[in-house]
Design a protein around this motif. Structure first.
Motif, PDB file in Angstrom:
ATOM      1  N   THR A  39       0.852  -1.187   0.000  1.00 18.47           N
ATOM      2  CA  THR A  39       0.000   0.000   0.000  1.00 18.47           C
ATOM      3  C   THR A  39       0.881   1.227   0.000  1.00 18.47           C
ATOM      4  N   ALA A  40       0.680   2.099  -0.997  1.00 14.43           N
ATOM      5  CA  ALA A  40       1.477   3.323  -1.119  1.00 14.43           C
ATOM      6  C   ALA A  40       2.973   3.017  -1.097  1.00 14.43           C
ATOM      7  N   GLY A  41       3.352   1.920  -1.755  1.00 15.07           N
ATOM      8  CA  GLY A  41       4.755   1.570  -1.892  1.00 15.07           C
ATOM      9  C   GLY A  41       5.364   0.860  -0.697  1.00 15.07           C
ATOM     10  N   VAL A  42       4.561   0.578   0.334  1.00 10.67           N
ATOM     11  CA  VAL A  42       5.078  -0.051   1.547  1.00 10.67           C
ATOM     12  C   VAL A  42       4.355  -1.383   1.768  1.00 10.67           C
ATOM     13  N   TRP A  43       5.123  -2.444   2.071  1.00  4.97           N
ATOM     14  CA  TRP A  43       4.537  -3.746   2.345  1.00  4.97           C
ATOM     15  C   TRP A  43       4.099  -3.803   3.813  1.00  4.97           C
ATOM     16  N   ARG A  44       2.869  -4.256   4.038  1.00  5.55           N
ATOM     17  CA  ARG A  44       2.410  -4.471   5.414  1.00  5.55           C
ATOM     18  C   ARG A  44       1.853  -5.883   5.538  1.00  5.55           C
ATOM     19  N   ASP A  45       1.942  -6.435   6.739  1.00  7.80           N
ATOM     20  CA  ASP A  45       1.492  -7.795   6.993  1.00  7.80           C
ATOM     21  C   ASP A  45      -0.014  -7.855   7.178  1.00  7.80           C
ATOM     22  N   VAL A  46      -0.593  -8.967   6.733  1.00 12.02           N
ATOM     23  CA  VAL A  46      -2.011  -9.249   6.940  1.00 12.02           C
ATOM     24  C   VAL A  46      -2.105 -10.584   7.680  1.00 12.02           C
ATOM     25  N   THR A  47      -2.740 -10.586   8.846  1.00  6.35           N
ATOM     26  CA  THR A  47      -2.845 -11.810   9.639  1.00  6.35           C
ATOM     27  C   THR A  47      -4.000 -12.680   9.141  1.00  6.35           C
ATOM     28  N   SER A  48      -4.030 -13.918   9.634  1.00 10.73           N
ATOM     29  CA  SER A  48      -5.102 -14.822   9.225  1.00 10.73           C
ATOM     30  C   SER A  48      -6.458 -14.311   9.703  1.00 10.73           C
ATOM     31  N   ALA A  49      -6.494 -13.670  10.862  1.00  8.09           N
ATOM     32  CA  ALA A  49      -7.759 -13.109  11.359  1.00  8.09           C
ATOM     33  C   ALA A  49      -8.223 -11.963  10.463  1.00  8.09           C
ATOM     34  N   GLU A  50      -7.284 -11.119  10.045  1.00 13.39           N
ATOM     35  CA  GLU A  50      -7.638 -10.014   9.155  1.00 13.39           C
ATOM     36  C   GLU A  50      -8.125 -10.528   7.805  1.00 13.39           C
ATOM     37  N   LEU A  51      -7.449 -11.542   7.273  1.00 14.67           N
ATOM     38  CA  LEU A  51      -7.863 -12.101   5.984  1.00 14.67           C
ATOM     39  C   LEU A  51      -9.275 -12.676   6.093  1.00 14.67           C
ATOM     40  N   ALA A  52      -9.543 -13.447   7.131  1.00 13.12           N
ATOM     41  CA  ALA A  52     -10.879 -14.024   7.292  1.00 13.12           C
ATOM     42  C   ALA A  52     -11.938 -12.933   7.388  1.00 13.12           C
ATOM     43  N   GLY A  53     -11.616 -11.849   8.090  1.00 15.42           N
ATOM     44  CA  GLY A  53     -12.566 -10.744   8.203  1.00 15.42           C
ATOM     45  C   GLY A  53     -12.842 -10.088   6.864  1.00 15.42           C
ATOM     46  N   GLU A  54     -11.805  -9.881   6.072  1.00 16.72           N
ATOM     47  CA  GLU A  54     -11.982  -9.258   4.763  1.00 16.72           C
ATOM     48  C   GLU A  54     -12.743 -10.169   3.807  1.00 16.72           C
ATOM     49  N   VAL A  55     -12.422 -11.464   3.835  1.00 10.61           N
ATOM     50  CA  VAL A  55     -13.125 -12.420   2.972  1.00 10.61           C
ATOM     51  C   VAL A  55     -14.598 -12.481   3.350  1.00 10.61           C
TER      52      VAL A  55
END
Length: 607
Positions: A39-55
């Motif tokens: 995002t905006a040229g910077v890599w950030r981590d996405v956790t399994s909880a965050e992924l499940a929430g987005e899905v």
């Protein structure tokens, strides 16, 4: 050997569908990092909880907008984070994503969306939206169109806020392994693309087999998390399998939409994957760039010696693995260590610095290139498969890589060589047929066996070598049959050559059309103190012609005199997808090329 089977390593039948793992991992290990998002040229981590929430939020939006169980939804985009979100959200509601290459023409888009009866379509940008819009009159079943760069995800998340989570989970629990997961269209090298119907079980069996057997690839060293940067197109089955396998294995997955070195290399350096998956083109480019850098520094001699040392070192290790040699000698080990910092470390650094394993597929990699990377500290597991086999059907295994082959069958698979040399495959990853085309299905599926159309041979260890494609065999007017792939690959390995196509059907001998690698050409001119010139100005240049002739002579050493390339023509243009000469997966459209260059081909033969 005519047939070889490797026993399965995945026991029993899977349960549920592909989306289940996202929610199961979120419950079991919510803080595990499973994705990287730029995002905006910077890599950030996405956790399994965050992924499940987005899905889950996206899945609710899809239901709110009218996507139903069993609906097909086209996804037309480059490789990006949102594609993975849509895949798992669609699987969570029992829908079927239909991938479309972002470079597809309006005619191709119309055919895929019409043939698959898509009710909705996700596009990346306005250009793709306009492409779909230009053919929408002929798509009466298409009801919905979302554009990623216009806020599609946020729009759908907002629409789904009133949908209860249990509705999504109810849909998800209704998905069975036998349910259709996706319809992926073939590249259409010899005709109109056909929709390969692949099930959730096809993907789960394939992914779990790869993760189990190649466990050393899907884990990292002490203190490291396994990770891979996906730059393969998600519209292709190889990229899709990487996505599924990474999520199922808990591997940190990043997305990179461009193969251009100027964009890919900085992201490799920033993301620092522990393994990569690519096509031979990527590894060829890394090698060519390393050699150009050495030549620019006046170190061509040491670099070439380092290459020879790496190849000999890897060959010695290969011989030891198969019990035909003692392994690298003490002198060779010392010589190899000498080049570690000078050359090999720099090659690994180009891939981010942490890569120790790679997987290659899509087309053949030269044995010498594979040996070089192995000797430089990156083991490349070359494999073979088709869309119809849900990606890999064979692959070189850990500890027993045989470069120049595509390995033995993956566990749970049988490879059979038919009387005419055609490769047949059998396993739980083989597709169920072509969508709405029982005739074409009968042509390739015979009592569960997949007739691939590729020609090959099995050695005494059960390792497969692909020798050509049945429909691509050239037959000269003298009746000589020639498989073009190996010759084309050898010519293409020259740093100044981009593409090579053999011609010769019903002609007295084999000839070739050659295009130029303009990065290599720019370097070649610079090293000779010459002004940069366009490809049109270089065609016919005696020095350049002599370089290409050397590549042709080297290729001719592979075959008998009757099969050798007797004439060639250097072309100013490239074979591109835009000109209709390549498929979206970069395969040559031979008939289209022969038609486009009919005059040049005629000029290669005496009248």
């Amino acid at each position: 050997m005519r047939e070889f089977t490797v026993p399965p390593v995945v026991s029993g039948s899977p349960a549920g569908g592909l989306a289940d793992v996202v929610f199961e991992r979120a419950e079991r290990d919510p803080d595990r990092v499973v994705l990287g998002r730029k995002t905006a040229g910077v890599w950030r981590d996405v956790t399994s909880a965050e992924l499940a929430g987005e899905v889950l939020a996206l899945a609710k939006g899809l239901l709110a907008q009218g996507v139903r169980f069993g609906d097909r939804v086209a996804v037309m985009a480059r490789t990006r984070y949102e594609w993975t979100l849509f895949d798992f959200a669609l699987w969570a509601v029992g829908a079927q994503p239909v991938p479309v290459y972002p470079t597809s023409s309006a005619e191709q888009v119309h055919w895929i969306l019409y043939d698959s009866s898509c009710t909705a379509c996700v596009v990346e940008d306005e250009d793709q939206a306009m492409t779909v819009g230009s053919v929408i009159e002929g798509l009466p079943q298409l009801r919905l169109l979302w554009q990623l760069d216009a806020g599609a995800v946020a729009e759908l998340v907002a629409a789904g806020r009133g949908v209860d989570e249990d509705v999504v989970h109810g849909h998800r629990r209704a998905v069975t392994p036998e349910a259709v997961a996706t319809v992926i269209y073939t590249s259409g090298t010899t005709g109109r693309p056909k929709g390969c119907v692949l099930t959730h079980e096809n993907f789960m069996f394939e992914a779990d087999t790869l993760v189990s057997r190649w466990e050393s690839v899907f884990r990292a060293g002490p203190g490291e998390q396994p990770s891979t940067l996906l730059f393969l197109p998600l519209a292709h089955v190889f990229g899709r399998m990487v996505e599924v396998a990474a999520v199922r294995a808990g591997v940190k997955l990043g997305h990179q939409p461009a193969l251009a070195a100027s964009e890919l290399l900085p992201d490799l350096a920033a993301f620092r994957p522990t393994f990569v998956l690519g096509v031979p083109y990527v590894f060829e480019k890394v090698f060519a760039a390393a050699r150009r850098a050495a030549e620019a520094e006046g170190r061509t001699g040491p670099f070439d010696r380092a290459v020879e040392t790496a190849v000999r070192y890897a060959e010695a290790r290969e011989q030891k693995a198969f019990g035909t040699g003692p392994g690298p000698s003490a002198a060779l080990r010392m010589e190899h260590q000498l080049f570690e910092k000078l050359v090999y470390g720099k090659v690994r650094e180009a891939l981010g610095g942490r890569v120790r394993h790679a997987m290659s597929g899509g087309s053949a990699m030269s044995r010498r290139l594979g040996l070089f990377f192995d000797g430089a500290g990156i083991t490349v597991f070359e494999g073979y498969g088709l869309t119809e086999s849900c990606a890999a059907a064979t692959a070189n295994p850990p500890g027993a890589v045989k470069y120049g082959t595509v390995g033995p069958p993956i566990p749970g698979t049988t490879v059979h060589i038919a009387e005419d040399g055609e490769v047949w495959l059998y396993g739980r990853h083989v597709f169920s047929g072509y969508l709405g085309d029982p005739g074409a299905t009968r042509d390739v599926l015979r009592e569960g066996w997949l007739a691939t159309g590729d020609l090959g041979r099995l050695d005494g260890d059960g390792y497969l070598t692909i020798t050509g494609r049945k429909k691509e065999i050239l037959v000269t007017s003298n009746g000589k049959s020639v498989a073009p792939a190996a010759l084309e690959e050898r010519v293409r390995s020259h740093p100044l050559v981009s593409q090579c196509v053999l011609v010769g059907n019903d002609r007295p001998f084999v000839a070739a059309l050659v295009t130029l690698d303009m990065e290599g050409i720019a370097h070649w001119l610079s090293m000779r103190g010459l002004a940069q010139r366009a490809a049109e100005q270089l065609v016919g240049d005696p020095a350049l012609t002599a370089e290409v002739r050397r590549a042709v002579v080297a290729a001719n050493t592979l075959v008998s005199q009757a099969e050798q390339i007797r004439a060639f023509r250097v072309l100013a243009g490239q074979f591109t997808e835009e000109r209709g000469l390549l498929t979206p997966s970069l395969k040559l459209k031979r008939r289209a090329i022969e038609k486009a260059y009919a005059r040049e081909i005629a000029g290669l033969y005496p009248s």
